[in-house]
Design a protein around this motif. Structure first.
Motif, PDB file in Angstrom:
ATOM      1  N   LEU A   1      11.028  13.591  -4.355  1.00 29.87           N
ATOM      2  CA  LEU A   1      10.118  12.501  -4.012  1.00 29.87           C
ATOM      3  C   LEU A   1       8.664  12.943  -4.171  1.00 29.87           C
ATOM      4  CD1 LEU A   1       9.561   9.661  -2.941  1.00 29.87           C
ATOM      5  CD2 LEU A   1       9.915  10.533  -0.613  1.00 29.87           C
ATOM      6  N   ALA A   2       8.347  14.143  -3.690  1.00 32.36           N
ATOM      7  CA  ALA A   2       6.983  14.664  -3.861  1.00 32.36           C
ATOM      8  C   ALA A   2       6.642  14.781  -5.347  1.00 32.36           C
ATOM      9  CB  ALA A   2       6.855  16.018  -3.164  1.00 32.36           C
ATOM     10  N   ASP A   3       7.588  15.233  -6.159  1.00 32.06           N
ATOM     11  CA  ASP A   3       7.360  15.333  -7.604  1.00 32.06           C
ATOM     12  C   ASP A   3       7.088  13.961  -8.217  1.00 32.06           C
ATOM     13  OD1 ASP A   3       7.703  18.074  -7.533  1.00 32.06           O
ATOM     14  OD2 ASP A   3       9.796  18.013  -8.202  1.00 32.06           O
ATOM     15  N   ALA A   4       7.767  12.933  -7.703  1.00 32.82           N
ATOM     16  CA  ALA A   4       7.551  11.577  -8.229  1.00 32.82           C
ATOM     17  C   ALA A   4       6.110  11.135  -7.988  1.00 32.82           C
ATOM     18  CB  ALA A   4       8.530  10.608  -7.569  1.00 32.82           C
ATOM     19  N   PHE A   5       5.561  11.461  -6.822  1.00 32.69           N
ATOM     20  CA  PHE A   5       4.163  11.103  -6.550  1.00 32.69           C
ATOM     21  C   PHE A   5       3.206  11.954  -7.390  1.00 32.69           C
ATOM     22  CE2 PHE A   5       5.832   8.898  -2.812  1.00 32.69           C
ATOM     23  CZ  PHE A   5       5.037   7.761  -2.830  1.00 32.69           C
ATOM     24  N   VAL A   6       3.537  13.199  -7.599  1.00 34.77           N
ATOM     25  CA  VAL A   6       2.702  14.036  -8.454  1.00 34.77           C
ATOM     26  C   VAL A   6       2.673  13.464  -9.872  1.00 34.77           C
ATOM     27  CG1 VAL A   6       2.513  16.308  -9.540  1.00 34.77           C
ATOM     28  CG2 VAL A   6       2.966  16.127  -7.080  1.00 34.77           C
ATOM     29  N   ARG A   7       3.828  13.021 -10.383  1.00 29.30           N
ATOM     30  CA  ARG A   7       3.861  12.415 -11.720  1.00 29.30           C
ATOM     31  C   ARG A   7       3.015  11.154 -11.783  1.00 29.30           C
ATOM     32  NH1 ARG A   7       9.283  13.940 -11.554  1.00 29.30           N
ATOM     33  NH2 ARG A   7       9.901  11.857 -10.864  1.00 29.30           N
ATOM     34  N   LEU A   8       3.110  10.312 -10.751  1.00 29.88           N
ATOM     35  CA  LEU A   8       2.248   9.121 -10.718  1.00 29.88           C
ATOM     36  C   LEU A   8       0.785   9.524 -10.852  1.00 29.88           C
ATOM     37  CD1 LEU A   8       3.539   6.686  -7.917  1.00 29.88           C
ATOM     38  CD2 LEU A   8       3.436   6.253 -10.370  1.00 29.88           C
TER      39      LEU A   8
ATOM     40  N   GLY B   1      13.147   9.712  -8.479  1.00 29.56           N
ATOM     41  CA  GLY B   1      12.743  10.342  -7.238  1.00 29.56           C
ATOM     42  C   GLY B   1      12.357   9.372  -6.150  1.00 29.56           C
ATOM     43  N   PHE B   2      12.177   8.079  -6.488  1.00 33.77           N
ATOM     44  CA  PHE B   2      11.843   7.064  -5.495  1.00 33.77           C
ATOM     45  C   PHE B   2      13.132   6.499  -4.877  1.00 33.77           C
ATOM     46  CE2 PHE B   2       8.059   6.969  -8.308  1.00 33.77           C
ATOM     47  CZ  PHE B   2       7.109   7.282  -7.359  1.00 33.77           C
ATOM     48  N   PHE B   3      12.976   5.435  -4.099  1.00 34.56           N
ATOM     49  CA  PHE B   3      14.109   4.819  -3.415  1.00 34.56           C
ATOM     50  C   PHE B   3      14.078   3.310  -3.614  1.00 34.56           C
ATOM     51  CE2 PHE B   3      12.967   8.609  -1.024  1.00 34.56           C
ATOM     52  CZ  PHE B   3      14.197   9.248  -0.866  1.00 34.56           C
TER      53      PHE B   3
ATOM     54  N   ALA C   1       0.932   8.701   1.255  1.00 34.26           N
ATOM     55  CA  ALA C   1       1.410   9.729   0.325  1.00 34.26           C
ATOM     56  C   ALA C   1       0.468  10.926   0.312  1.00 34.26           C
ATOM     57  CB  ALA C   1       1.550   9.156  -1.079  1.00 34.26           C
ATOM     58  N   VAL C   2      -0.804  10.720   0.591  1.00 29.82           N
ATOM     59  CA  VAL C   2      -1.757  11.829   0.662  1.00 29.82           C
ATOM     60  C   VAL C   2      -1.339  12.783   1.775  1.00 29.82           C
ATOM     61  CG1 VAL C   2      -4.154  12.462   1.120  1.00 29.82           C
ATOM     62  CG2 VAL C   2      -3.634  10.444  -0.286  1.00 29.82           C
ATOM     63  N   GLY C   3      -1.112  12.242   2.971  1.00 27.04           N
ATOM     64  CA  GLY C   3      -0.664  13.076   4.079  1.00 27.04           C
ATOM     65  C   GLY C   3       0.711  13.660   3.828  1.00 27.04           C
ATOM     66  N   GLY C   4       1.595  12.880   3.177  1.00 23.50           N
ATOM     67  CA  GLY C   4       2.933  13.364   2.884  1.00 23.50           C
ATOM     68  C   GLY C   4       2.921  14.546   1.926  1.00 23.50           C
ATOM     69  N   LEU C   5       2.111  14.473   0.885  1.00 17.45           N
ATOM     70  CA  LEU C   5       2.026  15.584  -0.066  1.00 17.45           C
ATOM     71  C   LEU C   5       1.420  16.826   0.591  1.00 17.45           C
ATOM     72  CD1 LEU C   5       0.938  13.791  -3.366  1.00 17.45           C
ATOM     73  CD2 LEU C   5       3.070  15.033  -2.977  1.00 17.45           C
ATOM     74  N   ALA C   6       0.399  16.605   1.418  1.00 14.38           N
ATOM     75  CA  ALA C   6      -0.203  17.753   2.108  1.00 14.38           C
ATOM     76  C   ALA C   6       0.809  18.431   3.023  1.00 14.38           C
ATOM     77  CB  ALA C   6      -1.426  17.297   2.900  1.00 14.38           C
ATOM     78  N   LEU C   7       1.596  17.629   3.732  1.00 11.68           N
ATOM     79  CA  LEU C   7       2.609  18.187   4.626  1.00 11.68           C
ATOM     80  C   LEU C   7       3.708  18.890   3.831  1.00 11.68           C
ATOM     81  CD1 LEU C   7       2.586  18.112   7.688  1.00 11.68           C
ATOM     82  CD2 LEU C   7       4.112  16.141   7.612  1.00 11.68           C
ATOM     83  N   CYS C   8       4.098  18.300   2.705  1.00 11.92           N
ATOM     84  CA  CYS C   8       5.117  18.939   1.852  1.00 11.92           C
ATOM     85  C   CYS C   8       4.602  20.234   1.242  1.00 11.92           C
ATOM     86  CB  CYS C   8       5.557  17.975   0.749  1.00 11.92           C
ATOM     87  SG  CYS C   8       6.626  16.650   1.328  1.00 11.92           S
ATOM     88  N   GLY C   9       3.316  20.285   0.923  1.00 13.34           N
ATOM     89  CA  GLY C   9       2.752  21.530   0.424  1.00 13.34           C
ATOM     90  C   GLY C   9       2.943  22.661   1.410  1.00 13.34           C
TER      91      GLY C   9
ATOM     92  N   ASP D   1       5.564   6.351   2.931  1.00 10.08           N
ATOM     93  CA  ASP D   1       5.941   6.532   4.336  1.00 10.08           C
ATOM     94  C   ASP D   1       7.125   7.492   4.452  1.00 10.08           C
ATOM     95  OD1 ASP D   1       3.964   4.730   4.975  1.00 10.08           O
ATOM     96  OD2 ASP D   1       5.313   3.110   5.563  1.00 10.08           O
ATOM     97  N   ALA D   2       8.106   7.345   3.535  1.00 11.29           N
ATOM     98  CA  ALA D   2       9.282   8.215   3.568  1.00 11.29           C
ATOM     99  C   ALA D   2       8.891   9.668   3.313  1.00 11.29           C
ATOM    100  CB  ALA D   2      10.307   7.757   2.546  1.00 11.29           C
ATOM    101  N   LEU D   3       7.996   9.894   2.356  1.00  8.98           N
ATOM    102  CA  LEU D   3       7.544  11.260   2.068  1.00  8.98           C
ATOM    103  C   LEU D   3       6.984  11.916   3.323  1.00  8.98           C
ATOM    104  CD1 LEU D   3       7.007  13.318  -0.299  1.00  8.98           C
ATOM    105  CD2 LEU D   3       4.691  12.346  -0.375  1.00  8.98           C
TER     106      LEU D   3
END
Length: 770
Positions: free
Chosen positions: A436-443, A368-370, A472-480, A404-406
């Motif tokens: 990508l969001a799932d990859a951060f959740v797994r981390l 899920g990363f790049f 990634a905190v802001g990215g996950l919140a925005l993806c939510g 940053d990408a998230l």
């Protein structure tokens, strides 16, 4: 020869009493330095107000004599401040001499938090590794999720026993200052100084006693770092500093603002510093140079002509045929410039911005990363070194890049709907964003952190710690919000709490850039501010506003608060460049830069709207106004340090106030197209050119115009706006009431703000309708 008599002995007496109660005494020193080595020294205690009519007499240590007078004046405000001024009159002649005001602190402890803005955070008390640039984790044995926080060989106080000192020039700091908070005595102290005297730049010195029960903070004029100085990744470069030759009748003044106050936390220290940091120098007045829209036109043309890669379909981060100037995800602009071009660009720019998203997801790994780098048709890892024996270098990935990408891919999706109403992001992008969001959740679920480096193929955390993945905190919140996934927002909240506890509360953010190990840096500080604001916007919980305030006050400490005096013969000296509002990168790469790496700064606007604290809007205005002067233009090219004019649209990241790359490069520009060009485009895309609160009369002009509120003949409020530049301007206006400011802005709100179009020199009257 005589000096004037003391101005106010009573106020000076109060200052002396405050210093005594804090266990601080002032020592005057004069020393002779030959080849940066001290060969003679003379010291005298400041004896207090009773002796000021006679003054203090001090042997120069080099043949002459000083007559020193001290003056004190109380400062208004909540932090118990006073102005202290020492005037030095030289008698006779002295060669290679420097003078010093030394604050000796008798009540000190190992727990003291020491701040030199933009240079030293928590004393930089980390274990250091002596590695040449670019320092790589593959050269360090201690790795893994629980790896210690290592820094490179930067100026620092000792993390353990033994001698402990650091030595800087004022140009190393965002504000010429030292501050400390000692939790054992519950006291905070801020010492502000001038950058220079008539005899050159001043130096800053901090020394601790071997048992850490005492310390000294010194300011020396001219600045002399004895024996050694800092250059890239080493504190052992030979110092070329020298004293000056003082003649009979020479005079200099060393001025200080001193604040002593009760302090129970790092938070209070930063809040105090944010409130007083420009009290000595005064606020720098922004200058109108080039309107945002005119800079945008230059940059959009340049990006489409020089950054666009038609073969593979992406906007490159630079223009040189070199791996790290081609494509890097996040950090230095990859997938960020395309967001600005999607919001503000022409039809061609928008189409290319969307193709850039296609390109990004074409490289996504199974985890899920790049991969962080792409060059000449091949994906690369983020390892900077070239040792052939490195461990799996192509799989090392900087977590910050995918973080940053998230965040920015989610913003692309929101921007697409804003600029092309009804058009939603494609399924390929949304599926990739979800992966990508799932990859951060797994981390988070496996390691309880996002860390600093991962294996982009497997998702294994290679190096933990650091605040590098903060966005990634802001990215996950925005993806939510965007993807309707409650678990993304849940992890964002938990991770936000963790980052707050480990970094914001501690007053140290580390490891944002990928080539500094885990040195303190501004980029992760601003990323945390951005993430806390997004958490507020997506949850409505004002807890995150309080945390955003703490983060913002730390961010302000990285922002240059005054205009550095460049050497007259330097490129920046000749161009009259101003530094107030520029942002120091990190404690290793000791340059300031145009703008925030790599954000617009609109989080400061949003924080001001939520709190009413003007300093956040003041800082935003100062930072975004500062940037366009560093943009090379056809009518005003900026010469790189290779001696060649940079093309129109180029903006160098180097605002070198420090001599970390050599004294000859102070005020010179790295001749490359850099990430700050993207920050400048993000500024036009997201920051209002004029902000007005109709009911309170508050008004700021971040853009390069002048404006003021007036009353029309019918009693209504109008805005008088003038474009003082020789360029046409299209200025975005955000006008609202204080009540409206208490509510979060809609996502991509800037796309809906009205624009005021002004010819060069034109003044317009604009009604402010309810």
């Amino acid at each position: 020869m005589e000096l004037q008599t003391a101005r106010d002995n009573n106020q000076l007496r109060q200052a002396a009493a405050a210093l005594e109660s804090a266990g601080i005494r002032i020592i005057f020193e004069s020393s002779q330095f030959v080849d940066a080595v001290r060969t003679g020294i003379s010291r005298a205690d400041w004896r207090g107000p009773a002796n000021e009519i006679a003054g203090t007499t001090l042997d120069s240590g080099a043949g002459g004599e000083w007559l020193i007078r001290t003056y004190g004046t109380a400062l208004a405000g909540p932090y118990g401040g006073f102005a202290l001024e020492t005037d030095w009159l030289h008698c006779g002649t002295s060669r290679h001499t420097a003078v010093e005001v030394r604050f000796e602190i008798g009540a000190w402890s190992r727990a003291a938090y020491v701040l030199v803005p933009g240079a030293v955070y928590g004393g930089n008390r980390f274990e250091a590794r002596k590695l040449a640039y670019a320092p790589c984790w593959t050269r360090i044995d201690e790795r893994g999720p629980d790896a210690p926080a290592f820094i490179t060989d930067i100026p620092r106080l000792a993390s353990g026993d033994g001698p402990s000192s650091l030595h800087l020039l004022t140009g190393d700091a965002a504000t010429p200052a030292v501050a400390y908070y000692d939790p054992e005595c519950g006291r905070g102290c801020i010492l502000l100084a001038d950058q220079r005297t008539a005899f050159g730049e001043t130096s800053i010195h901090i020394e601790e006693s071997l048992d850490r029960s005492a310390a000294a903070i010194s300011f020396r004029a001219p600045g002399v770092r004895e024996a050694n100085k800092y250059e890239m990744c080493t504190t052992e470069a030979p110092s070329s500093d020298k004293g000056t030759d003082y003649a009979n009748g020479d005079r200099l003044t060393l001025r200080f603002h001193v604040y002593l106050f009760a302090c129970g936390s790092v938070r209070r220290l930063f809040a105090a510093f944010a409130s007083v940091r420009d009290s000595l120098t005064g606020r720098a007045e922004p200058v109108a140079t080039l309107p945002f829209s005119a800079a945008w036109a230059i940059q959009e043309t340049k990006f489409n002509a020089m950054n666009w890669n038609e073969t593979h379909g992406y906007y490159a981060v630079g223009t040189v045929d070199e791996k790290h100037q081609d494509w890097q995800l996040g950090w230095v602009g990859g997938g960020m410039s395309s967001y600005a071009l999607l919001l503000e660009g022409s039809e061609t720019s928008r189409e290319r911005a969307l193709r850039t998203l296609d390109f990004i997801f074409g490289g996504q790994t199974a985890a899920g990363f790049f991969p962080g780098v792409f060059y000449r048709g091949r994906w690369y890892g983020d390892e900077f070194g070239d040792d052939p024996h490195r461990e799996a270098p192509e799989r090392w990935h900087i977590v910050r890049k995918s973080a940053d990408a998230l965040y920015f891919v989610a913003k692309h999706a929101l921007a697409l709907e804003a600029v092309e109403f009804g058009r939603a992001a494609g399924d390929v992008w949304l599926r990739g964003l979800r992966r990508l969001a799932d990859a951060f959740v797994r981390l988070w679920e496996i390691y309880g952190q996002f860390g600093q480096w991962v294996n982009h193929d497997t998702g294994e955390l290679l190096v933990g710690g650091s605040a590098g993945g903060a966005l990634a905190v802001g990215g996950l919140a925005l993806c939510g919000r965007l993807l309707g996934e409650a678990r993304y927002l849940s992890v964002a909240r938990a991770a936000g709490e963790d980052y707050y506890r480990r970094f914001t509360m501690a007053g140290i953010t580390t490891g944002g850039p990928g080539e500094i190990l885990q040195c303190p840096d501004s980029e992760s500080a601003f990323a945390l501010l951005e993430s806390y604001i997004v958490l507020y916007e997506t949850t409505g919980d004002r807890l995150w506003i309080g945390r955003a305030e703490e983060a913002a006050d730390q961010c302000l400490s990285w922002c240059v608060s005054y205009d550095f005096v460049f050497p007259a013969e330097s490129t920046f000296g000749k161009l009259g460049m101003r530094t107030a509002g520029s942002v120091i990168a990190n404690a290793q790469n000791k340059h300031s830069a145009p703008g925030i790496c790599t954000l617009s700064g609109d989080a400061l606007l949003k924080l001001f709207r939520a709190t009413g604290r003007r300093r956040y809007m003041d800082q935003l205005t100062e930072t975004v106004r500062n940037m366009n002067q560093y943009l090379s233009r056809e009518d005003r090219p900026i010469k790189g340090w290779d001696g060649k004019d940079m093309p129109p649209g180029f903006m160098s990241e180097r605002v070198n106030m420090s001599d970390w790359e050599g004294a000859d490069l102070v005020g010179e520009a790295l001749p490359l197209s850099c990430w700050c060009e993207t920050s400048n485009m993000l500024t036009y895309a997201e920051v209002p050119g004029i902000y007005v609160q109709r009911d309170t009369g508050l008004i700021w002009a971040p853009d390069h115009v002048t404006c003021g509120l007036e009353t029309a003949s019918d009693g209504g409020a109008v805005l008088r706006v003038t474009n003082p530049t020789p360029w046409p301007a299209s200025v975005k206006l955000l006008a609202e009431t204080s009540g409206e400011a208490a509510l979060p802005l809609r996502f991509c709100a800037s796309a809906f703000w009205p624009r005021i179009r002004l010819a060069p020199g034109e003044t317009r009257i604009v009604p402010l309708n309810d």
